[in-house]
Scaffold this active site. Sequence first.
Site, PDB file in Angstrom:
ATOM      1  N   THR A  39       0.824  -1.203   0.000  1.00 20.71           N
ATOM      2  CA  THR A  39       0.000   0.000   0.000  1.00 20.71           C
ATOM      3  C   THR A  39       0.860   1.256   0.000  1.00 20.71           C
ATOM      4  OG1 THR A  39      -1.868  -1.101   1.066  1.00 20.71           O
ATOM      5  CG2 THR A  39      -1.718   1.277   1.354  1.00 20.71           C
ATOM      6  N   GLU A  65      -3.662  -3.028  -6.809  1.00 18.79           N
ATOM      7  CA  GLU A  65      -4.015  -4.129  -5.896  1.00 18.79           C
ATOM      8  C   GLU A  65      -2.939  -4.166  -4.837  1.00 18.79           C
ATOM      9  OE1 GLU A  65      -3.935  -7.186  -3.850  1.00 18.79           O
ATOM     10  OE2 GLU A  65      -3.279  -8.250  -5.646  1.00 18.79           O
TER      11      GLU A  65
END
Length: 489
Positions: free
Chosen positions: A234, A254
Amino acid sequence: MSIVTRGLLIGGREIPSTDNRLVDDISPWTGEVYAKVAAASPADVTAAVDAAAAAFPAWAAMRPFQRRKIFLRAADLMEARIENAIATMAGEVGGARPWAKFNVELCVEILREAAAAITQPVGQMLATDTPGARSYAKRVPYGVIAAISPWNAPYILGIRSIAIPLAVGNTVVMKPSEDAPISCGLYLADVLNEAGLPAGVLNVVTDDLKDAGTVVSTLIADPRVRLVNFTGSTNVGRIIGVEAAKNLKPAVLELGGKNALVVLKDADVDYAVKSAIFGAYINSGQICMSTDRVIVVRAIADQFVEKFTKAVDAIPYGDPSDPRTLVGPVVNIRAAKRVSALVKDAISKGAKVLAGSGEIEGPAGTLLKPMLLADITKDMDIFYGEIFGPATVVHVVDTIDEAVALANDSEYGLTGGVISENLMEALDVAERIQTGIIHVNDQGIADEPMAPFGGVKNTGYGRFGGQAGMDAFSATRWITVQERGHAKY
């Protein structure tokens, strides 16, 4: 073992980087150099985009049956090389045989699904209020796409980042992870090129980790690159998303996960234990879908935890080339230290150790015995932090509402599972969990090429796979046709 040396793949040729630099690709199990690959410069990135842009018109115009044949040949070639591919993945990223075999097999199916996607409908007729006119929407390729792929499931995530983008008519510049430049990039490109992919349609730029920011920013900033797809952490995904937004380009991201497996009171305990073992420890827990948390209702908690602990203690771990090994090394020393620190932080703050210790083992300092912790509190880093290693935690709750609240208490929202013999109750819980993917009577690790794959919250946006993936990697164009006699002028 001889050391493999590879260059960049640009315009259908393998070439050195502009400054002839090479970077070491280290085996996580032995700690030795597995391969040496070219370290791309910004000039090499531009050359790769040049090649992709030049190849785009002919590739987008290629007849669908011709394009489909290439993907079907590539699938057959990959399937025929399964043992070689397994060995490559074990040597480069420490993938144990069961996980590596699954990677190759799913890679083959993704290629075949991409072949099938080529002949799917590409548009629809629209209603129109203009007399004598026909109006329709057509899906068209973007052009050049940047694909930035990770190391942890190299064949799956590498091919997923390029297969549908290529199938719908785009060309690609691929930057694989520095920890898997061969299995997540060059190996796949070799197979596609041998299958007949035209020169320049797929280009691969490998890089030195210290140059990664410059290489990626150069790729995203090039005006000919029209879309970016990234699978990874992330933190890095945020950077890539911002870079793409600055350049007004869509992105498919993703990212991380903090996935929960909820075990309800009517669960088959033995089945739930097997599910939790697979979900938490396959590929040493280094999967975005890995089970980071097992949430079990108190009514069956004692029985479940006792059996789960014994099963974790019995997991075979060690050499990834040994077919008996389930848990091999983590990808590098940095990862081993990070996972160990998460575990030791929890222990220092009162977590109960049920299995493992957090101590680092193995010839290269990358092996961790599978770990299981209980009595986890919010002040421990492991409560919210993604583990991405061979460890999980177990939480005991009193009610279903507590289980749902705990499962949703995360910045991530990728996948999860609910296990119960009471299917209606399990489905009710599944519908309340905030994830892009959820499985009833299974853990969170599952992937099918025809299914939409992606998450919510800080797990990112966009979808790979199926119709959703085709839509993500193609743009909608509105087209009208009318006879001049009916024109409004």
